[in-house]
Design a protein around this motif. Structure first.
Motif, short mmCIF file in Angstrom:
data_model
loop_
_atom_site.label_atom_id
_atom_site.label_comp_id
_atom_site.label_asym_id
_atom_site.label_seq_id
_atom_site.Cartn_x
_atom_site.Cartn_y
_atom_site.Cartn_z
N ARG A 407 6.86 2.36 -9.35
CA ARG A 407 6.61 3.13 -8.14
C ARG A 407 7.50 4.36 -8.11
NH1 ARG A 407 9.55 -1.42 -6.17
NH2 ARG A 407 7.65 -2.44 -5.44
N GLY A 417 4.25 7.60 -2.32
CA GLY A 417 3.68 6.28 -2.59
C GLY A 417 3.04 6.19 -3.95
N MET A 687 6.44 4.13 2.31
CA MET A 687 6.32 5.57 2.56
C MET A 687 6.93 5.87 3.93
SD MET A 687 2.45 6.10 1.11
CE MET A 687 1.87 4.58 1.86
N THR A 704 -2.17 -2.17 4.13
CA THR A 704 -1.22 -1.16 4.59
C THR A 704 -0.86 -1.46 6.04
OG1 THR A 704 -2.16 0.50 3.12
CG2 THR A 704 -0.80 1.29 4.93
#
Length: 1332
Positions: A407, A417, A687, A704
């Motif tokens: 990541r 992200g 994020m 999410t």
């Protein structure tokens, strides 16, 4: 979204003659088999036999402890024996199975020729001298063998088409034949699961495209593969309940048979063309994997236990070496997450997610100098799922992997992200801030020249390095505004390795230093790091520079702000020590781990370097400090450490110094730092700029979420940056109370109200903000800052909080909006209406002003204010402004019938102004204002009537305070009113101010003993004067009232001064123990005859009553104090019986009390289904009643009944102790209050020569006071205070109701800290020989 990353690479190579590391192992024979010693994490390998040497050598491959780095292995010989050749053609024997039993230190080797050999080691035996035994021989041969996972059963397939099941002691349990009759066991019917025909394809599909999915397009007959080698394979299910045998039936068809542990046939597989001999049963038990070779591809096919096909995926064989896939084998790891495909010179590791198969790793394990590779002997570790060994002809490789996510940084503004997922030569790249693409799809797919090994993203998210066997591909991540464009290949740095070097030098990991310098960890002769700087050209001819990395295990790109001084990669050695590698130099870091941690992340926070790491057992560390024991994944952002737990929570830890890190409890309802998630969810990326995190569920789908802690942190940052527009939008989107916009920085908000209005802009949004305001400070309640060391509210802020927050904000908004009244009309009205209390009059005045300027705007304004407030309420307020036009405009917006309000408004129009105002205020109930209008009209009679009707006496007195005549009239009316409601004292005062002494006397007399002086005064002021008889009656009534009120001194004064009765005065004084005053009156009036008749008799009566009182007190102390101690002892020794009543159990505990064994202090007893022990009385959840009766106490009727029981405190109830304690307190206080009377009594007795009686009363008082002191010490001991202070706050939170509530309050009162009554000293007379 997870990749496999190599964190442990070890190698053992055959020594050459001039090798500095000699070994006993023969360098001539190749490795032929391998297995794990699970207890020691060591590998058992076998060499031979070969055509030249029939010996079999068993060796143990272990790690060096001191001599060499852990990446190097050494070999220790276990045993060597000769394996006779069983074949007529002279070909050597073959090892079919090798297994190590850790409990008996025994290695079982099963040969193709039929021999079963056990090699038993001993801790004391020398190398190569283990005990070797051939336990038996099976004929004609052994085709395959496999031990069950529990090591209790051995399944063997023989050369004559039989399957044997043997025990651990090699006794045959069952024997079954592999005949063609087995194929008739069942007829398979496929319903087309996973087929295209069974999926929904939309309304527009043509009918001819639909077909019956249960009828296959082509019926397989089980045709053999051209590459079939005729081998047999055995694989057990993970629980050992079933075993599968892949057998070539008479050279015509491959069949997979499934047997249970008893050797009973359970199922056979359906015919599959091109099925080969590879077989591996997934330990979870749902699928068996096999190989199907077709003309154009090779598939891994899956079977269910019933033999039906269940999906497949295509292998990716290297295009330059297609022959490496000629011989294939399959092995699942122990937790069913990785499927290993073993080829001739390499091993591929595959994982699955969302029904897609990913090639995560491919490592070479053959001999680089040979063109004909021998298939590697591969084995997974049974307890460490991602630890494996691959033994080839000349070396042994041990690799350990972890699942990790590649990541990008989580530090704003670089938190795009970005996530990179490896799939063979394809890299699936997705920046979640730009596009939330669910796997297996991706935002962009990048191709490289060979299978990817590792990938890393730069700390500023503008570059990405992809490591593969050929080199490193460097990609530029292009950012355009808030979005990220597809990555662009900037350059490729080739390793330029020969064919042999690819097999001998393994590249493992990659890290980025800065934005263009790449570090690669590789294994050559030793561990080393090579680095390369990309200069922007496509060719990159610059070479690689080497750096020693002997003990380095992992390298990581740190998450730090882009500061030049902090370039480099972070390296961790196998001991957990950390260093920063800059330009080939190792710089030790101030932090380190206690041991090696596979998952790490590094950040610099407030100038302090923080290293976070997670161990394999779920322990989460910051440097060497343990933070959590149940972590499953974690990420680090600028403000938080975010991690998930095995309890299915995601937690947020505010970044601080190592000592100040605070991990929240599992309390998602009350703590914003803890949130429940779906079972098994793991963090993908965070994020902060979007205030969201992405989680991946076990089945592969993404979710999410916007955690409250991250949202609030982001809103606070936006407020501090004065970005009120974004903060408002976030509050609205995430349903956060908008009071936070002000409460977080009150002074800043008031200073920048104009900026707030400018950024929010929309009129409706400003109205929304104003309408949600409330007096509560949300930063102290629902959004309390959980960060340790958060600044407390200043004294000035606390003082300001006492003022109306809503009014302060509305006034500030109004001050900014008044410059553009027409443009901000709606907001101005909303600001007035939202005040506390609502300033409706001010809002209506705005409308009234508009009526004179702009009628259209006025109508819009009225519509808006009627939308905000009840129109009937607005009608009353408009009427109260005496503006009839405005009232009519508001009334038209209501649902009222015009016939109701039009006649009334027309009638008001006809009235004079004062009369109109009086009528309006009287109708609206504004009586005081209506009274003011009546006074202005000058109608005093109407004023009197209106005052009496609405009891407006005080207001009337205030408005007529300068008009004496009218003021007296109103006062007289007020006095009569006070008399009628029994407020005699104030009524008497009013009459006295009017010189109405007769009425004043009557009122003061009815007021009682409190106004005796005033009563006698006004009685003597009457005109005509009061008669003597009447005055005597008044005085006599007052004296009786004073005696009843026990004001004996005042009663004696009246008897002496107004009734001229010295006898009655002396009696009153003696009744009040005022013997000194009584003796003074006797001497003053020279009435010595009263000494014996009144003084002595009064002393005798006081003596007898005092003695009786003290005796009662002494008896009460002797009865109640021991009872209190007895009750407390019972409660301590047997709390169950004390609180619950009769004990229904017959057993006794260790101390002899009748309590069942399973009863404990906690509410966990199995003996009751209602409530146990203290649950009724301590307010714990789950309390539903008593054990004895199971009677509900939830009603108010039972509560009143219980309160009566508590007030009575009957003996034997749980309320007895509380009642007795309060009784002792009252007794002590009463004794303390009578001490002055007893002292006066003793003094009077001595003065009248009654010393013996004085001594008796002194002695009795001393005994009672001593008893009181002892009672105070026993009933309110000092240690009880300390115990109470140490108790938890059980009163907080849930409280029982009904009868249980009374019991709870009783025990709570007893547990509360109580102040013991004070017992002072008693001063005895010295003449009587007394002391204090």
């Amino acid at each position: 979204m997870r990749n496999l990353r190599n964190i442990g690479h070890s190698v053992f190579r055959d020594p050459v003659p001039d090798s500095p590391f000699p070994t006993a192992a023969s360098a001539s024979a190749p490795f032929s088999a391998s297995c794990w010693d699970v207890s020691r994490d060591e590998v058992i390998v076998a060499r031979g036999p070969t055509a030249r040497d029939a010996r079999i050598e068993l060796s143990r491959v272990v790690k060096h402890t001191h001599e060499r780095p852990p990446c190097h292995l050494k070999s220790r010989n276990i045993a060597t024996w000769d394996a006779l050749c069983p074949n007529e053609d002279g070909s050597p024997d073959v090892i079919r199975s090798i297994h190590y039993f850790s409990d008996t230190l025994t290695t079982c080797v099963i040969m193709a020729g039929g021999d079963i050999v056990t090699v038993t080691e001993d801790e004391e035996t020398a190398a190569g001298e283990a005990h070797i035994e051939i336990v038996g021989t099976l004929s004609p041969s052994i085709s395959a063998a496999r031990w069950s996972p529990d090591e209790e059963l051995l399944a063997i397939a023989t050369g004559d088409a039989k399957v044997l099941f043997m025990s651990r002691s090699f006794d045959v349990i069952s024997e079954v034949g592999l005949s063609e009759e087995d194929l008739r066991l069942s007829k398979h019917v496929s319903v087309g699961w996973g087929k295209k025909e069974t999926q929904f394809i939309g309304k527009g599909a043509k009918a001819k495209g639909l077909r019956d999915p249960t009828i296959p397009e082509k019926v397989d007959e089980g045709a053999l593969s051209s590459n079939d080698d005729g081998r047999c394979t055995i694989s057990w299910r993970g629980d050992g309940a079933y075993v599968a045998v892949n057998f070539l039936q008479q050279g015509q068809r491959r069949v997979i048979r499934v047997y249970n542990r008893d050797g009973e046939l359970d199922s056979v597989s359906e015919p599959v063309d091109g099925l080969e001999g590879a077989l591996s049963w997934r330990p979870e038990g749902n699928l068996m994997a096999g190989i199907q070779r077709l003309s154009d591809r090779i598939d891994v096919v899956f079977f269910e236990r019933n033999g039906l096909r269940h999906g497949q995926f295509t292998l990716r064989a290297p295009q330059d070496s297609p022959d490496v896939a000629a011989e294939l084998a399959l092995e699942w790891n122990s937790d069913s997450t990785v499927l290993a495909v073993i080829m001739k010179d390499r091993v591929q590791l595959w994982t699955t997610g969302n029904y897609h198969w990913y090639l995560k790793q491919e490592f070479l394990c053959g001999d680089g100098g040979s063109k004909h590779h021998q298939s590697s002997k591969f084995a997974w570790h049974a307890e460490k799922p991602l630890l494996c060994v691959a033994a080839t002809a000349g070396k042994v490789l041990i690799n350990e992997y972890i699942f990790t996510i590649a990541r990008g940084p989580g530090v704003s503004p670089h938190d795009f992200g970005a996530v990179a997922v490896i799939d063979g030569q394809t890299l699936k790249f997705t920046p979640f801030r730009t596009a939330n693409v669910p796997p297996p799809m991706a935002f962009d797919e990048l191709e490289v020249e060979s299978p990817i090994i590792d990938v890393t993203i730069g700390r500023d998210c503008n570059s990405m390095a992809v490591l593969h066997r050929g080199g490193v591909s460097f990609f530029e991540l292009i950012i355009q505004g808030p979005r990220m464009l597809p990555p662009k290949l900037a350059s490729t740095a080739s390793f330029r390795k020969t064919h042999a070097q690819l097999y001998e030098e393994h590249v493992l990991q990659v890290g980025l230093s800065g934005s263009n310098e790449v570090h690669v960890l590789q294994m050559s002769e030793d561990m080393e790091i090579v680095r390369h700087t990309f200069d922007g050209t496509q060719t990159n001819e610059h070479g690689w520079q080497k750096t020693d990395a002997t003990s380095i295990t992992t390298i990581t790109t740190p998450i730090v702000p882009p500061v030049v001084e902090e370039d480099g990669v972070i390296a961790q050695d196998w001991r957990g020590r950390l260093s920063r590698i800059i330009e080939g130099e190792h710089l030790p870091l101030p932090a380190e781990f206690a041991n090696f941690l596979p998952w790490t992340s590094y950040i610099t926070h407030s100038g302090e370097f923080l290293a976070f790491g997670q161990a394999r057992n779920g322990y989460l560390y910051c440097n060497s400090t343990l933070l959590a024991r149940n972590c499953t994944s974690f990420v680090v952002t600028k403000h938080h450490l975010i991690f998930t737990t095995t309890n299915h929570f995601v937690k947020f830890v505010h970044l601080a110094t190592e000592e100040e890190l605070e991990v929240p409890q599992d309390d998602p309802e009350n703590d914003e730092r803890c949130r429940s998630i779906e079972r098994g969810g793991r963090l993908v990326v965070a994020m902060p700029s979007r205030m969201s995190i992405v989680l991946q569920m076990p089945r592969g789908n993404l979710e999410t979420i916007y955690p409250r802690a991250m949202v609030l942190s982001g809103i606070r940052d936006l407020i501090e940056a004065k970005n009120y527009g974004a903060a408002f939008a976030t509050c609205r989107t995430q349903r956060v109370d908008m009071n936070l916009l002000y409460d977080h920085r009150p002074e800043q908000f008031l200073e920048h109200v104009g900026l707030f209005l400018e950024q929010v802009k929309d009129t409706a949004n400003i109205d929304l903000f104003l309408s949600t305001l409330k007096e509560e400070d949300v930063t102290r309640t629902m959004y309390k800052d959980t960060k340790a060391g958060a600044a407390p509210q200043s004294q000035e802020a606390e003082t300001a909080a006492k003022e109306s927050k809503i009014n302060k904000i509305c006034d500030a908004v109004l001050a900014k909006l008044k410059t553009q009244k027409n443009a901000n009309l709606q907001n101005i009205i909303t600001a007035h209406v939202c005040k506390n209390p609502p300033a409706l009059d001010d809002g209506l005045r705005v409308v009234a002003d508009l009526m004179q300027e702009h009628e259209a705007l006025a109508e819009r304004a009225v519509e808006h204010i009627c939308f905000l407030v009840d129109v009937n309420r607005l009608y009353d307020h408009a009427l109260g402004l005496y503006n009839l036009e405005l009232t009519l405009l508001v009334a038209q917006q209501s649902q009222r019938d015009p016939r109701e309000y039009l006649p009334f408004i027309q009638e008001l129009h006809k009235m004079p102004e004062l009369q109109r105002k009086y009528t309006i205020d009287d109708k609206l109930g504004n009586h005081e204002k209506a009274l003011d209008h009546l006074k202005a009209l000058g109608d005093f009679e109407e004023v009197k009537t209106y005052t009496v009707k609405h009891k407006l006496y005080q207001h009337a007195l205030s408005i007529y305070r300068h008009d004496e005549q009218h003021h007296r009239v109103i006062t007289d009316l007020f006095a009569a009113h006070l008399k009628s409601i029994s407020q005699f004292k104030e009524a008497g005062l009013a009459y006295e101010s009017l010189n109405s002494y007769h009425d004043a006397t009557d009122c003061y007399l009815k007021a009682g003993a409190a106004c005796w002086r005033e009563c006698l005064y006004v009685a003597q002021q009457q005109d005509p004067p009061i008669t003597a008889q009447r005055l005597e009656e008044v005085a006599s009534d007052l004296a009786d009232a004073l005696r009843e009120a026990k004001d004996y001194a005042a009663a004696a004064t009246i008897h002496m001064e107004y009734l001229s009765s010295i006898e009655s005065a002396i009696q009153s004084l003696c009744k009040g123990y005022l013997f000194a005053d009584a003796l003074r009156l006797v001497a003053l009036h020279k009435r010595r005859d009263l000494l014996e008749s009144h003084i002595d008799s009064g002393l005798a009566d006081a003596f007898s009553s005092s003695i009786e009182f003290l005796a009662d007190c002494k008896a009460q102390l002797k009865a109640q104090v021991p009872r209190i101690l007895e009750l407390r002892k019972k409660a301590k020794e047997d709390p169950l019986a004390f609180y619950e009543g009769e004990n229904p159990f017959g057993s006794k505990n260790a101390d002899g009390y009748d309590i069942p064994d399973d009863i404990s202090i906690a509410a966990s007893s199995r003996a009751t289904t209602s409530a146990s022990m203290f649950t009724r009385y301590t307010g714990k959840a789950g309390s539903v009643g008593t054990v004895g009766s199971n009677v509900s106490r939830a009603t108010s009727k039972n509560r009143r009944r219980e309160e009566k029981k508590r007030a009575r405190g009957r003996k034997g109830t749980v309320y007895e102790e509380e009642y007795l304690v309060n009784s002792v307190r009252r007794l002590v206080e009463r004794v303390e209050g009578t001490k002055g009377e007893v002292e006066r009594l003793v003094f009077g007795l001595v003065r009248r020569d009654m010393q013996e009686r004085a001594r008796v009363i002194e002695e009795a008082m001393g005994v009672v006071l001593e008893g009181c002191r002892q009672a105070v010490g026993e009933v309110w001991p000092q240690e009880e205070k300390q115990q109470v202070e140490g108790e938890g706050e059980d009163g907080e939170g849930w409280r029982p109701v009904g009868g249980d509530g009374v019991l709870f309050e009783s025990l709570e009162a007893m547990r509360a800290k109580q102040t013991a009554p004070v017992v002072t000293g008693f001063e005895k007379l010295a003449l009587l020989g007394g002391k204090k």
